[in-house]
Design a protein around this motif. Structure first.
Motif, mmCIF file in Angstrom:
data_model
loop_
_atom_site.group_PDB
_atom_site.id
_atom_site.type_symbol
_atom_site.label_atom_id
_atom_site.label_comp_id
_atom_site.label_asym_id
_atom_site.label_seq_id
_atom_site.Cartn_x
_atom_site.Cartn_y
_atom_site.Cartn_z
ATOM 1 N N LEU A 101 -10.762 -8.560 -3.585
ATOM 2 C CA LEU A 101 -11.124 -7.802 -2.533
ATOM 3 C C LEU A 101 -10.164 -6.835 -1.983
ATOM 4 N N ALA A 102 -8.887 -7.517 -1.700
ATOM 5 C CA ALA A 102 -7.871 -6.519 -1.103
ATOM 6 C C ALA A 102 -7.590 -5.796 -2.291
ATOM 7 N N ARG A 103 -7.441 -5.823 -3.469
ATOM 8 C CA ARG A 103 -7.008 -5.013 -4.371
ATOM 9 C C ARG A 103 -8.107 -3.907 -4.651
ATOM 10 N N LEU A 104 -9.387 -4.122 -4.658
ATOM 11 C CA LEU A 104 -10.512 -3.302 -4.706
ATOM 12 C C LEU A 104 -10.197 -2.032 -3.678
ATOM 13 N N THR A 105 -10.229 -2.622 -2.225
ATOM 14 C CA THR A 105 -10.018 -1.842 -1.086
ATOM 15 C C THR A 105 -8.580 -1.004 -0.806
ATOM 16 N N GLY A 106 -7.420 -1.718 -1.572
ATOM 17 C CA GLY A 106 -6.254 -1.098 -1.090
ATOM 18 C C GLY A 106 -5.694 -1.490 0.002
ATOM 19 N N LEU A 107 -6.198 -2.654 0.373
ATOM 20 C CA LEU A 107 -5.373 -3.253 1.704
ATOM 21 C C LEU A 107 -4.739 -4.435 1.233
#
Length: 408
Positions: free
Chosen positions: A97-103
């Motif tokens: 999820l962090a990777r998908l959102t760039g966070l």
């Protein structure tokens, strides 16, 4: 032989709710018993095209086979540990999820309101420990006509009297400014401001889309003033608007991103605060938590949702079919539609009040086999599953045209 169990009618089931359920909803008089893809079926076997998708919780359709399979696999292994222990699904979910959102980091919760409440706590703690705001003096700036949830703190900064009336005293520490007004926002931000919390598109208000440059302006202002930009994408995120996130339309990255609804694939409630490491790391053990937040079943389904979005298929579908939706609505302007706002597969449609209220139009569409939901006055919202076909979308628009022509 045992007599077969009697099947109750829709009317009987609706009457059975009244004495045992709190009356905090006024649903359309349809009792859904089964669903698949973009279609639901009531207890009598009548089929309806779902043009609401659970307020975006069903972005990937009812009982999406990929998500159902992920849930079944996890149900056979492990459903809950609480956060007293680690589980073998949570790290993968958070990383993807962090990777998908760039966070950088994820704070897993359950409902959208929990994500918002968590972000309020994180922003305040960050303001005290990092920004140096005096204790109990932090403020958060929000937009009028917002919808962030139903808890007492959240309705404290609502401007909807139906949501607020009778629920005070209210939580202090919030400043309300007009939406889509950078000058008003700038005037409200000062040395006590922990964060600016906004919806990139206001859903409950009627799919209100800000001017181009507004989100970029919020990002610039919050960076310059030294406060956090918190984007509530619980309805607008995860493919709905034709991009992974609504902020992607302006290339903006918030400090904290709030996700929910579609993150649970229409199967389990899953929400998250996703954010910068230096912001989320203000939380330490014991300061915040949730027994079910990050549970293995939620993590398994959430990971499968992220995998669907990583292909880009659903974002493309929302963008391409969004053109069909916009063109169809444009053709109805002046024929019962006064105006509309649309981005991707999401639209707020303002009906001529002389034809009917939003509720009456929704009931008319229900009789035509199409399910939508009204919001304020004579506005209805259209938010079908992203799995809808162009033909299904056109049939829904044709039903709307028929209801408008017939009147209510």
């Amino acid at each position: 032989m045992t007599a077969p169990a009697r099947t109750h009618t829709s009317a009987e089931l609706i009457r059975a709710e009244a004495p045992v359920l709190a009356h905090n909803y006024h649903p359309l008089p349809v009792v859904v018993a089964r669903a698949e893809g973009t279609w639901v079926e009531d207890v009598e076997g009548r089929r309806y095209l779902d043009m609401l998708a659970g307020y975006s919780a069903l972005n990937f359709g009812h009982r999406n086979p990929v998500l159902i399979e992920a849930a079944h696999r996890q149900l056979d292994r492990l459903t809950l540990t609480s956060r007293a222990f680690h589980n073998d699904r949570l790290a993968h979910f958070a990383a993807s999820l962090a990777r998908l959102t760039g966070l950088d980091m994820v704070l897993p919760m359950n409902t959208g309101a929990e994500a918002v409440e968590s972000a309020v706590k994180v922003a305040r703690k960050w303001a005290y420990e990092v920004k140096g705001v005096a204790p109990d003096r932090a403020t958060i700036v929000v937009a009028a006509d917002n919808f962030h949830g139903r808890t007492t703190t959240i309705v404290s900064f609502s401007t909807d009297e139906t949501a607020r009336s009778g629920f005070g005293p209210f939580t202090p520490g919030f400043r309300i400014v007009p939406y889509n007004d950078l000058a008003a926002l700038e005037a409200a931000v000062d040395e006590t401001t922990a964060a600016v919390l906004i919806e990139p598109i206001q859903g409950e208000a009627g799919v209100v889309i800000p001017d181009d440059g507004y989100l970029a302006g919020v990002r610039e202002l919050t960076s310059r003033k030294g406060c956090l930009f918190v984007a509530d994408e619980i309805q607008s995120g995860l493919g709905r608007t034709g991009t992974t996130l609504a902020v992607d339309h302006e290339g903006v990255v918030p400090d904290l991103l709030l996700l929910g609804k579609a993150l649970g694939g229409g199967i389990v409630p899953v929400s998250a605060v996703v954010g910068r490491r230096d912001v989320l790391e203000v939380l330490r053990p014991g300061e915040h938590g949730s027994t079910f937040g990050g549970n293995p079943l939620a993590a398994a389904v959430g990971s499968a949702v992220v995998e669907l979005l990583e292909t880009g298929e659903f974002q493309r579908r929302a963008a391409e079919l969004g053109v069909v939706l916009r063109d169809g609505l444009a053709a109805l302007v002046g024929k019962g539609v006064e105006g509309f706002r649309a981005r991707g597969l999401w639209a707020g449609v303002d009906i001529d009040p002389s034809i009917g209220t939003g509720r009456e139009i929704s009931e008319g569409l229900m009789r035509e086999g199409v399910l939508v939901k009204d919001t304020h006055g004579s506005t209805i919202r259209l938010a079908p599953p992203l799995t809808i076909t162009a033909d299904e979308l056109r049939s829904a628009l044709a039903a709307l045209e028929k209801v408008l022509a017939q009147g209510v």
